[in-house]
Scaffold this active site. Structure first.
Site, PDB file in Angstrom:
ATOM      1  N   ASP A  40       0.881  -1.157   0.000  1.00  0.00           N
ATOM      2  CA  ASP A  40       0.000   0.000   0.000  1.00  0.00           C
ATOM      3  C   ASP A  40       0.929   1.221   0.000  1.00  0.00           C
ATOM      4  O   ASP A  40       2.081   1.111   0.432  1.00  0.00           O
ATOM      5  CB  ASP A  40      -0.856  -0.061   1.269  1.00  0.00           C
ATOM      6  CG  ASP A  40      -1.563   1.238   1.557  1.00  0.00           C
ATOM      7  OD1 ASP A  40      -2.200   1.769   0.639  1.00  0.00           O
ATOM      8  OD2 ASP A  40      -1.474   1.720   2.696  1.00  0.00           O
ATOM      9  N   ASP A  79       0.037   5.225   0.542  1.00  0.00           N
ATOM     10  CA  ASP A  79      -0.160   6.263   1.546  1.00  0.00           C
ATOM     11  C   ASP A  79      -0.373   5.633   2.926  1.00  0.00           C
ATOM     12  O   ASP A  79      -1.195   4.746   3.093  1.00  0.00           O
ATOM     13  CB  ASP A  79      -1.358   7.144   1.176  1.00  0.00           C
ATOM     14  CG  ASP A  79      -1.358   8.436   1.969  1.00  0.00           C
ATOM     15  OD1 ASP A  79      -0.500   9.288   1.681  1.00  0.00           O
ATOM     16  OD2 ASP A  79      -2.175   8.569   2.893  1.00  0.00           O
ATOM     17  N   ASP A  87      -2.162  -0.456   5.637  1.00  0.00           N
ATOM     18  CA  ASP A  87      -2.536   0.199   6.884  1.00  0.00           C
ATOM     19  C   ASP A  87      -4.036   0.211   7.120  1.00  0.00           C
ATOM     20  O   ASP A  87      -4.492   0.751   8.121  1.00  0.00           O
ATOM     21  CB  ASP A  87      -1.959   1.619   6.966  1.00  0.00           C
ATOM     22  CG  ASP A  87      -2.561   2.569   5.941  1.00  0.00           C
ATOM     23  OD1 ASP A  87      -3.242   2.092   5.020  1.00  0.00           O
ATOM     24  OD2 ASP A  87      -2.335   3.772   6.058  1.00  0.00           O
TER      25      ASP A  87
HETATM   26  N1  PLP Z   1      -7.625   8.019  -2.580  1.00  0.00           N
HETATM   27  C1  PLP Z   1      -7.087   9.266  -2.536  1.00  0.00           C
HETATM   28  C2  PLP Z   1      -7.701  10.350  -3.359  1.00  0.00           C
HETATM   29  C3  PLP Z   1      -5.977   9.523  -1.731  1.00  0.00           C
HETATM   30  O1  PLP Z   1      -5.441  10.770  -1.696  1.00  0.00           O
HETATM   31  C4  PLP Z   1      -5.426   8.463  -0.962  1.00  0.00           C
HETATM   32  C5  PLP Z   1      -4.270   8.705  -0.127  1.00  0.00           C
HETATM   33  O2  PLP Z   1      -3.581   9.718  -0.198  1.00  0.00           O
HETATM   34  C6  PLP Z   1      -6.012   7.184  -1.042  1.00  0.00           C
HETATM   35  C7  PLP Z   1      -7.106   7.006  -1.868  1.00  0.00           C
HETATM   36  C8  PLP Z   1      -5.466   6.005  -0.313  1.00  0.00           C
HETATM   37  O3  PLP Z   1      -4.309   5.548  -0.979  1.00  0.00           O
HETATM   38  P1  PLP Z   1      -3.551   4.221  -0.522  1.00  0.00           P
HETATM   39  O4  PLP Z   1      -4.339   3.045  -1.042  1.00  0.00           O
HETATM   40  O5  PLP Z   1      -2.184   4.345  -1.152  1.00  0.00           O
HETATM   41  O6  PLP Z   1      -3.491   4.258   0.971  1.00  0.00           O
HETATM   42 CA    CA Z   2      -2.962   3.320   2.891  1.00  0.00          CA
END
Ligand code: PLP
Ligand code: CA
Length: 320
Positions: free
Chosen positions: A27, A29, A262
Site C-alpha cells: 500500500d 499512503d 494500513d
Molecule cells: N484516494 C485518494 C484520493 C488519496 O489521496 C489516498 C491517499 O492519499 C487514497 C485514496 C489512499 O491511498 P492508498 O491506497 O495508497 O493508501
Molecule cells: Ca494506505
C-alpha cells in the site's frame, strides 16, 4: 475482525515471515509515505526486502498497490524515486485509476457503446487515454462551463444532450464533483441498463496529518450508487480485480506473496481471501498507520517457514 488477532511483528520474526516471499505488495499512503513525506525507515526496509545485497538470490519483486486514482502510474514511479525508494518501473505500480482503465478497455465492446463518462481528475483521464478508452466529463464541473443563471438540475438533469457512445460511468477521486455531474451520471445509467457503473475505490476518508480527514472517493461512489439504485463494480482494494492485475502482469503465486497495508477494510481484506476476494493462503502485514519511527508492522497471518535470513535481522520492521 473475524475473531483473528493482530500481533506486533517482532524484528526477530521478520526474517521467517519474509524469507518465503517472492513478492511483496505495498500500500502507498500511510505505509511508504504520508502525503509528500516518506515514512522514516520505509525506503531502507524496502531495499532490504528487495534483496539488493544478496547476490546469490533472485531479487524479490516489489509492487505498489494504491487506491488513490489522482496520480498516474508514471507519477507514482517518479514519487518513489524522489522519496528514495528502490528504483521501480511503471509496470510495478498498480493504481486504482490505471486498473479501472484496464478494466474498461476489456469490458467495453469495440464498435459498441465504448466511451466512459468520468467523474475524476486529469490523472484518471490520462490513464483512460493511455489505455485507449474514449472518455468525457473529467475535470471542472459542467456548471462552471454554463451560465450561472441556469439551474444545474434543469440543465444537466433534463436538457443537456447525452453522448450516444457512453457505455460506462466511472467514479474516481473528483475534487470537482457536483450536482450537475451526478445528474449526468444518473441519466447515462438510466438511459441504458447495460451501462456499466465502475468505482475506483470505496475509501470513505483520507486521513490527514494531525487527525483531520477529507471525504474519500467512497463518498462519491455512494452518491452515484444511491441515485442509480445499483451497486458499482469496485476496481481497487479490497477487490480481487486489482490483485489479479498484479498477478497477471508478473505471474506471482498468491501463496508466496505478502501484502503490507494500513487499512483493514481495504489492504488486509484484499489479502484475506474473504468472499468475493482472493481465495488463497495469502499473507498480510498490517503497517501501523500513525507510527513515525520506522515501518512498524503487525503480523496478521504468519508464514510457517522458520528459515532465517540474516539480512532481515536488523530490518527496522518493528521499530518504534
Ligand atoms: N484516494 C485518494 C484520493 C488519496 O489521496 C489516498 C491517499 O492519499 C487514497 C485514496 C489512499 O491511498 P492508498 O491506497 O495508497 O493508501
Ligand atoms: Ca494506505
Amino acid at each position: 475482525g473475524g475473531g483473528k488477532r493482530c500481533r506486533r511483528l517482532d524484528p526477530s520474526l521478520a526474517p521467517s515471515v519474509f524469507s518465503g516471499a517472492e513478492a511483496v505488495l505495498f500500500d502507498c499512503d500511510g505505509v511508504l509515505w504520508r502525503g509528500d513525506t516518506a515514512v522514516p525507515g520505509a525506503a531502507e526496509t524496502l531495499r532490504r526486502l528487495e534483496g539488493e545485497n544478496d547476490k546469490k538470490q533472485k531479487r524479490r519483486l516489489l509492487c505498489y498497490v494504491t487506491n488513490n486514482s489522482s496520480r498516474t502510474r508514471e507519477a507514482y514511479t517518479e514519487k518513489l524515486r524522489r522519496l528514495g525508494f528502490p528504483p521501480a518501473e511503471a509496470r510495478q505500480v498498480f493504481g486504482s485509476g490505471f486498473c479501472a482503465a484496464r478494466f474498461l478497455r476489456a469490458a467495453l465492446p469495440p464498435g459498441g457503446a465504448s466511451s466512459t463518462y468520468v467523474l475524476g481528475g486529469p490523472a484518471l483521464a490520462a490513464e483512460l487515454e493511455a489505455a485507449g478508452v474514449p472518455h468525457l466529463g473529467a475535470g471542472p464541473t459542467p456548471e462552471s462551463l454554463s451560465s450561472p443563471s441556469e439551474s444545474p438540475a434543469v440543465l444537466f438533469g433534463t436538457r443537456a444532450a447525452l453522448d450516444p457512445s457512453v457505455g460506462a460511468v466511472l467514479v474516481g477521486y473528483d475534487e470537482h464533483f457536483s450536482y450537475g455531474k451526478l445528474c449526468l451520471a444518473l441519466r447515462y445509467l438510466r438511459r441504458d441498463p447495460q451501462c456499466l457503473l465502475v468505482g475506483t475505490n470505496r475509501d470513505h476518508r483520507l486521513p490527514l496529518e494531525g487527525g483531520s480527514a477529507l471525504p474519500g472517493t467512497g463518498c462519491l461512489v455512494k452518491a452515484v450508487e444511491t441515485a442509480a439504485e445499483r451497486e458499482a463494480f469496485i476496481v481497487g482494494k479490497p477487490s480481487r480485480y486489482i490483485f489479479e492485475c498484479v498477478m497477471k502482469e508478473f505471474n506471482i503465486d498468491p501463496a508466496r506473496t505478502i501484502m503490507v497495508g494500513d487499512r483493514l477494510d481495504t489492504d488486509i481484506l484484499m489479502g484475506e481471501g474473504s468472499p468475493n476476494r482472493i481465495q488463497s493462503p495469502f499473507q498480510n502485514i498490517l503497517g501501523h498507520p500513525f507510527c513515525h519511527s520506522g515501518l512498524r508492522i503487525g503480523l496478521h497471518h504468519c508464514s510457517s517457514s522458520s528459515q532465517l535470513d540474516p539480512n532481515f535481522a536488523q530490518a527496522p520492521c518493528a521499530g518504534g
